[in-house]
Design a protein around this motif. Structure first.
Motif, PDB file in Angstrom:
ATOM      1  N   THR A 144       0.797  -1.260   0.231  1.00 15.51           N
ATOM      2  CA  THR A 144      -0.176   0.002  -0.118  1.00 15.51           C
ATOM      3  C   THR A 144       0.683   1.288  -0.086  1.00 15.51           C
ATOM      4  O   THR A 144       0.503   2.277  -0.421  1.00 15.51           O
ATOM      5  CB  THR A 144      -0.942   0.214   1.395  1.00 15.51           C
ATOM      6  OG1 THR A 144      -0.092  -0.062   2.412  1.00 15.51           O
ATOM      7  CG2 THR A 144      -1.918  -0.924   1.274  1.00 15.51           C
ATOM      8  N   MET A 145       2.233   1.103   0.256  1.00 10.81           N
ATOM      9  CA  MET A 145       3.111   2.232   0.392  1.00 10.81           C
ATOM     10  C   MET A 145       4.379   1.784  -0.393  1.00 10.81           C
ATOM     11  O   MET A 145       4.982   0.972  -0.136  1.00 10.81           O
ATOM     12  CB  MET A 145       3.501   2.739   1.994  1.00 10.81           C
ATOM     13  CG  MET A 145       2.199   2.950   2.780  1.00 10.81           C
ATOM     14  SD  MET A 145       1.419   4.567   2.165  1.00 10.81           S
ATOM     15  CE  MET A 145       3.104   5.742   2.757  1.00 10.81           C
ATOM     16  N   THR A 146       4.705   2.907  -1.188  1.00  9.43           N
ATOM     17  CA  THR A 146       5.746   2.872  -2.242  1.00  9.43           C
ATOM     18  C   THR A 146       6.495   4.124  -2.002  1.00  9.43           C
ATOM     19  O   THR A 146       5.941   5.138  -1.769  1.00  9.43           O
ATOM     20  CB  THR A 146       5.682   2.594  -3.582  1.00  9.43           C
ATOM     21  OG1 THR A 146       4.884   3.376  -4.087  1.00  9.43           O
ATOM     22  CG2 THR A 146       5.140   1.063  -3.671  1.00  9.43           C
ATOM     23  N   TYR A 147       7.951   3.978  -2.093  1.00 13.01           N
ATOM     24  CA  TYR A 147       8.763   4.979  -1.814  1.00 13.01           C
ATOM     25  C   TYR A 147       9.932   5.107  -2.797  1.00 13.01           C
ATOM     26  O   TYR A 147      10.246   3.974  -3.342  1.00 13.01           O
ATOM     27  CB  TYR A 147       9.454   5.048  -0.365  1.00 13.01           C
ATOM     28  CG  TYR A 147       8.606   4.764   0.654  1.00 13.01           C
ATOM     29  CD1 TYR A 147       8.263   3.358   1.007  1.00 13.01           C
ATOM     30  CD2 TYR A 147       7.941   5.595   1.437  1.00 13.01           C
ATOM     31  CE1 TYR A 147       7.378   3.123   1.909  1.00 13.01           C
ATOM     32  CE2 TYR A 147       7.165   5.238   2.320  1.00 13.01           C
ATOM     33  CZ  TYR A 147       6.988   4.134   2.955  1.00 13.01           C
ATOM     34  OH  TYR A 147       6.045   3.990   3.850  1.00 13.01           O
ATOM     35  N   TYR A 148      10.369   6.014  -3.335  1.00 13.84           N
ATOM     36  CA  TYR A 148      11.246   6.222  -4.328  1.00 13.84           C
ATOM     37  C   TYR A 148      12.373   7.179  -4.393  1.00 13.84           C
ATOM     38  O   TYR A 148      12.093   8.301  -3.791  1.00 13.84           O
ATOM     39  CB  TYR A 148      10.720   6.515  -5.663  1.00 13.84           C
ATOM     40  CG  TYR A 148       9.865   5.193  -6.296  1.00 13.84           C
ATOM     41  CD1 TYR A 148       8.243   5.275  -6.170  1.00 13.84           C
ATOM     42  CD2 TYR A 148      10.281   4.131  -6.899  1.00 13.84           C
ATOM     43  CE1 TYR A 148       7.693   4.397  -6.492  1.00 13.84           C
ATOM     44  CE2 TYR A 148       9.560   3.127  -7.290  1.00 13.84           C
ATOM     45  CZ  TYR A 148       8.108   3.226  -7.144  1.00 13.84           C
ATOM     46  OH  TYR A 148       7.414   2.141  -7.295  1.00 13.84           O
ATOM     47  N   SER A 149      13.645   7.006  -4.612  1.00 12.50           N
ATOM     48  CA  SER A 149      14.484   8.086  -4.760  1.00 12.50           C
ATOM     49  C   SER A 149      13.956   9.225  -5.766  1.00 12.50           C
ATOM     50  O   SER A 149      13.422   8.824  -6.758  1.00 12.50           O
ATOM     51  CB  SER A 149      15.824   7.605  -4.900  1.00 12.50           C
ATOM     52  OG  SER A 149      15.918   7.082  -6.189  1.00 12.50           O
ATOM     53  N   ASP A 150      14.840  10.169  -5.696  1.00 10.77           N
ATOM     54  CA  ASP A 150      14.451  11.241  -6.878  1.00 10.77           C
ATOM     55  C   ASP A 150      14.815  10.654  -8.155  1.00 10.77           C
ATOM     56  O   ASP A 150      14.277  10.639  -9.202  1.00 10.77           O
ATOM     57  CB  ASP A 150      15.320  12.712  -6.630  1.00 10.77           C
ATOM     58  CG  ASP A 150      14.197  13.246  -5.520  1.00 10.77           C
ATOM     59  OD1 ASP A 150      15.151  14.213  -5.031  1.00 10.77           O
ATOM     60  OD2 ASP A 150      13.220  12.881  -5.292  1.00 10.77           O
ATOM     61  N   SER A 151      15.960   9.802  -8.324  1.00  7.88           N
ATOM     62  CA  SER A 151      16.545   9.390  -9.419  1.00  7.88           C
ATOM     63  C   SER A 151      15.607   8.070  -9.841  1.00  7.88           C
ATOM     64  O   SER A 151      15.603   7.938 -11.291  1.00  7.88           O
ATOM     65  CB  SER A 151      18.086   9.070  -9.470  1.00  7.88           C
ATOM     66  OG  SER A 151      17.935   7.843  -8.383  1.00  7.88           O
ATOM     67  N   ALA A 152      14.886   7.607  -9.190  1.00  6.28           N
ATOM     68  CA  ALA A 152      14.246   6.510  -9.421  1.00  6.28           C
ATOM     69  C   ALA A 152      12.537   6.750  -9.902  1.00  6.28           C
ATOM     70  O   ALA A 152      11.970   6.152 -10.778  1.00  6.28           O
ATOM     71  CB  ALA A 152      14.135   5.338  -8.486  1.00  6.28           C
ATOM     72  N   LYS A 153      12.145   7.716  -9.252  1.00  4.94           N
ATOM     73  CA  LYS A 153      10.821   8.185  -9.496  1.00  4.94           C
ATOM     74  C   LYS A 153      10.417   8.414 -10.782  1.00  4.94           C
ATOM     75  O   LYS A 153      11.268   9.208 -11.763  1.00  4.94           O
ATOM     76  CB  LYS A 153      10.669   9.737  -8.652  1.00  4.94           C
ATOM     77  CG  LYS A 153       9.406   9.878  -8.268  1.00  4.94           C
ATOM     78  CD  LYS A 153       9.167  11.003  -7.128  1.00  4.94           C
ATOM     79  CE  LYS A 153       9.999  10.688  -6.111  1.00  4.94           C
ATOM     80  NZ  LYS A 153       9.890  11.768  -4.840  1.00  4.94           N
TER      81      LYS A 153
END
Length: 124
Positions: free
Chosen positions: A56-65
């Motif tokens: 339900t929650m995902t997180y990304y670095s700026d380079s991966a987003k």
């Protein structure tokens, strides 16, 4: 014995896609948040993406987003990292990791178990 085994790395050209997989054994996979990190030669290990136990929650670095997608299949004890539009600067060893606590998914120190890594090389 806890094991995290990454696969799917390789040599690709800029603009190509890859899907990394990490299969976990020895723990209750559905109780762990999962993350992907990477380390390029001469650089520190950096956070790429994270996902909570229920997806339900995902997180990304700026380079991966916008280019990478993390997902998991709790029936297969596997977490994935789909990478699109790869760039030479994405070249690194990619590691998956598991964390049990509800802590910052971006901090490597919050992860309890790590895989051995899989090499991703992107040529220009």
């Amino acid at each position: 014995q806890v094991q995290l085994v990454e696969s799917g790395g390789g040599l690709v050209q800029a603009g190509d896609s890859l899907r990394l997989s990490c299969t976990v054994s020895g723990l209750t996979f559905s109780s762990y948040g999962m993350g992907w990190f990477r380390q390029a030669p001469g650089k520190e290990r950096e956070f790429v993406a994270g996902i909570n136990w229920s997806s339900t929650m995902t997180y990304y670095s700026d380079s991966a987003k916008g280019r990478f997608t993390i997902s998991r299949d709790n029936t297969k004890n596997t977490v994935y990292l789909r990478m699109y539009s790869l760039k030479p600067e994405d070249t690194a060893v990619y590691y998956c990791a598991a964390r049990q606590t509800l802590t910052d998914p971006r901090a490597a120190t919050n992860y309890d178990y790590w895989g051995q890594g899989t090499q991703v090389t992107v040529s220009s």
